[in-house]
Scaffold this motif. Structure first.
Motif, PDB file in Angstrom:
ATOM      1  N   UNK A 185       0.839  -1.204   0.000  1.00  0.00           N
ATOM      2  CA  UNK A 185       0.000   0.000   0.000  1.00  0.00           C
ATOM      3  C   UNK A 185       0.866   1.244   0.000  1.00  0.00           C
ATOM      4  N   UNK A 186       0.266   2.349  -0.433  1.00  0.00           N
ATOM      5  CA  UNK A 186       0.950   3.636  -0.412  1.00  0.00           C
ATOM      6  C   UNK A 186      -0.035   4.704   0.042  1.00  0.00           C
ATOM      7  N   UNK A 187      -0.331   5.670  -0.803  1.00  0.00           N
ATOM      8  CA  UNK A 187      -1.212   6.774  -0.422  1.00  0.00           C
ATOM      9  C   UNK A 187      -2.576   6.263   0.038  1.00  0.00           C
ATOM     10  N   UNK A 188      -2.980   6.628   1.241  1.00  0.00           N
ATOM     11  CA  UNK A 188      -4.249   6.153   1.792  1.00  0.00           C
ATOM     12  C   UNK A 188      -4.154   4.782   2.415  1.00  0.00           C
ATOM     13  N   UNK A 189      -2.954   4.198   2.415  1.00  0.00           N
ATOM     14  CA  UNK A 189      -2.783   2.820   2.854  1.00  0.00           C
ATOM     15  C   UNK A 189      -3.030   2.511   4.317  1.00  0.00           C
ATOM     16  N   UNK A 190      -2.567   3.349   5.259  1.00  0.00           N
ATOM     17  CA  UNK A 190      -2.755   2.993   6.665  1.00  0.00           C
ATOM     18  C   UNK A 190      -4.203   2.662   7.033  1.00  0.00           C
ATOM     19  N   UNK A 191      -5.139   3.511   6.635  1.00  0.00           N
ATOM     20  CA  UNK A 191      -6.541   3.228   6.962  1.00  0.00           C
ATOM     21  C   UNK A 191      -7.053   2.026   6.184  1.00  0.00           C
ATOM     22  N   UNK A 192      -6.617   1.888   4.934  1.00  0.00           N
ATOM     23  CA  UNK A 192      -7.061   0.756   4.123  1.00  0.00           C
ATOM     24  C   UNK A 192      -6.593  -0.562   4.731  1.00  0.00           C
ATOM     25  N   UNK A 193      -5.347  -0.612   5.171  1.00  0.00           N
ATOM     26  CA  UNK A 193      -4.818  -1.828   5.803  1.00  0.00           C
ATOM     27  C   UNK A 193      -5.594  -2.154   7.072  1.00  0.00           C
ATOM     28  N   UNK A 194      -5.841  -1.132   7.894  1.00  0.00           N
ATOM     29  CA  UNK A 194      -6.562  -1.370   9.151  1.00  0.00           C
ATOM     30  C   UNK A 194      -7.969  -1.874   8.895  1.00  0.00           C
ATOM     31  N   UNK A 195      -8.601  -1.398   7.835  1.00  0.00           N
ATOM     32  CA  UNK A 195      -9.973  -1.813   7.538  1.00  0.00           C
ATOM     33  C   UNK A 195     -10.049  -3.252   7.065  1.00  0.00           C
ATOM     34  N   UNK A 196      -9.112  -3.687   6.233  1.00  0.00           N
ATOM     35  CA  UNK A 196      -9.220  -5.063   5.720  1.00  0.00           C
ATOM     36  C   UNK A 196      -8.817  -6.096   6.764  1.00  0.00           C
ATOM     37  N   UNK A 197      -8.015  -5.678   7.766  1.00  0.00           N
ATOM     38  CA  UNK A 197      -7.581  -6.625   8.798  1.00  0.00           C
ATOM     39  C   UNK A 197      -8.402  -6.533  10.083  1.00  0.00           C
TER      40      UNK A 197
END
Length: 340
Positions: free
Chosen positions: A160-172
């Motif tokens: 992941x890159x831009x916008x990744x931190x929230x995206x990672x937290x949401x899928x996990x």
């Protein structure tokens, strides 16, 4: 590069202006004193890069970033005093689409702040050009022992890159992976903030999260985070480490490098997931994972903060599945299973 400054503190804005003006490659396009002014000025005169403060009147830096990315997308670098004291706000801004974070240099003081800011701007410039323009730690509970399992048989590799931190937290979020399943995340983030990312992510999840040290083994039931500006690698003995090459690659740590290692060395079941981000990093590595027989997933355009990396994967036919963010987590559970 045309650079805009969004900062309501006159001294801080002047320090940033002087740093940008000290080079011949960049120019200050405009200075905004409020978050709403930054949103408006981006729409009227879009810069290549915005140096965005977090705390401003009318709209804070997080909301200003979100609105700019929705209305007039461009590269955004969070520049704020002592970012380590504003971890939650920093990751909200990164989740809204900011590319990276650094500390505000002092108007009168050591040159380190200016040197670091210029280095960040140089990296942003490389990323923007490579992408075709702007448009284009510790477990959650220290007292709880980490669950150890004898063998890793499944691997989930996330880039992941831009916008990744929230995206990672949401899928996990809410997931306890099955026995033998390890999760590795390669997020484009400066090494000085990677430990903070691991700690922050651990507060969002029900499984332990920690940063990867050179020589670590895969750890089932734990989310492992790349923590270096060098590239994360996996060798044939399933040891994790860091390698500086390729040295001239703009994306650090590189998702492509890690995905290729998985394709070359991993012999168990694996899932590759490529999330939101600027540029093309991860697309070719995801294709190699697919060719090696692993499941590959890319985030769709509608749910991506920046549809660069997933778009590149779709164009290469690297992703077997292109899914909205809220469907990727359930697909991981369906593909790899859950504990209990």
């Amino acid at each position: 590069m045309k650079i805009a400054i969004a900062n309501d503190v006159a001294m801080a804005a002047e320090a940033l202006r002087r740093v940008v003006a000290s080079t011949s490659e960049h120019q200050v396009l405009w200075i905004a004193r409020t978050g709403s002014e930054a949103v408006r000025m981006c729409a009227e005169n879009r810069p290549d890069l915005v140096l965005m403060d977090l705390n401003m009147p009318e709209l804070d830096g997080v909301e200003a970033t979100r609105q700019i990315m929705e209305q007039s997308p461009c590269a955004i670098l969070v520049v704020t005093g002592r970012p380590q004291d504003n971890v939650n706000q920093v990751f909200r801004a990164l989740g809204a689409g900011a590319l990276d974070v650094t500390a505000t240099p002092m108007l009168q003081g050591k040159a380190d702040g200016a040197v670091e800011l210029l280095a960040k701007i140089k990296t942003m410039d490389k990323l923007i050009r490579h992408s075709g323009g702007s448009q284009a730690m510790l477990p959650r509970s220290a007292s709880a022992p980490e669950r150890r399992e004898a063998k890793t048989t499944k691997l989930v590799a996330i880039g992941a890159s831009t916008g990744g931190p929230l995206a990672v937290s949401k899928i996990l979020a809410g997931w306890l992976p099955p026995p033998g399943c390890a999760i590795v995340v390669v997020q484009h983030i400066d090494e000085n903030f990677a430990e903070h990312f691991a700690k922050w992510l651990g507060e969002q999840l029900e499984m332990p999260v920690r940063a990867i040290e050179h020589g670590d083994e895969l750890a089932p039931g734990t989310v492992l985070i790349a923590k270096s500006n060098d590239h994360l690698v996996l060798d044939k003995d399933y040891r994790l480490g860091y390698d500086a090459t390729p040295k001239d690659y703009a994306y650090r740590p590189s998702v492509d490098v890690f995905f290729r290692c998985v394709a070359q060395h991993w012999r168990g079941d694996a899932v590759g997931v490529l999330l939101t981000g600027m540029g093309r990093d991860g697309a070719e590595g995801l294709l190699e994972m697919r060719r090696a027989g692993h499941t590959t997933i890319a985030q769709d355009q509608a749910s991506s903060a920046v549809y660069g990396m997933p778009r590149a994967a779709a164009e290469l036919d690297a992703a077997q599945l292109i899914l909205p963010l809220d469907k990727i987590g359930p697909m991981l559970r369906s593909t790899t299973g859950s504990r209990g």
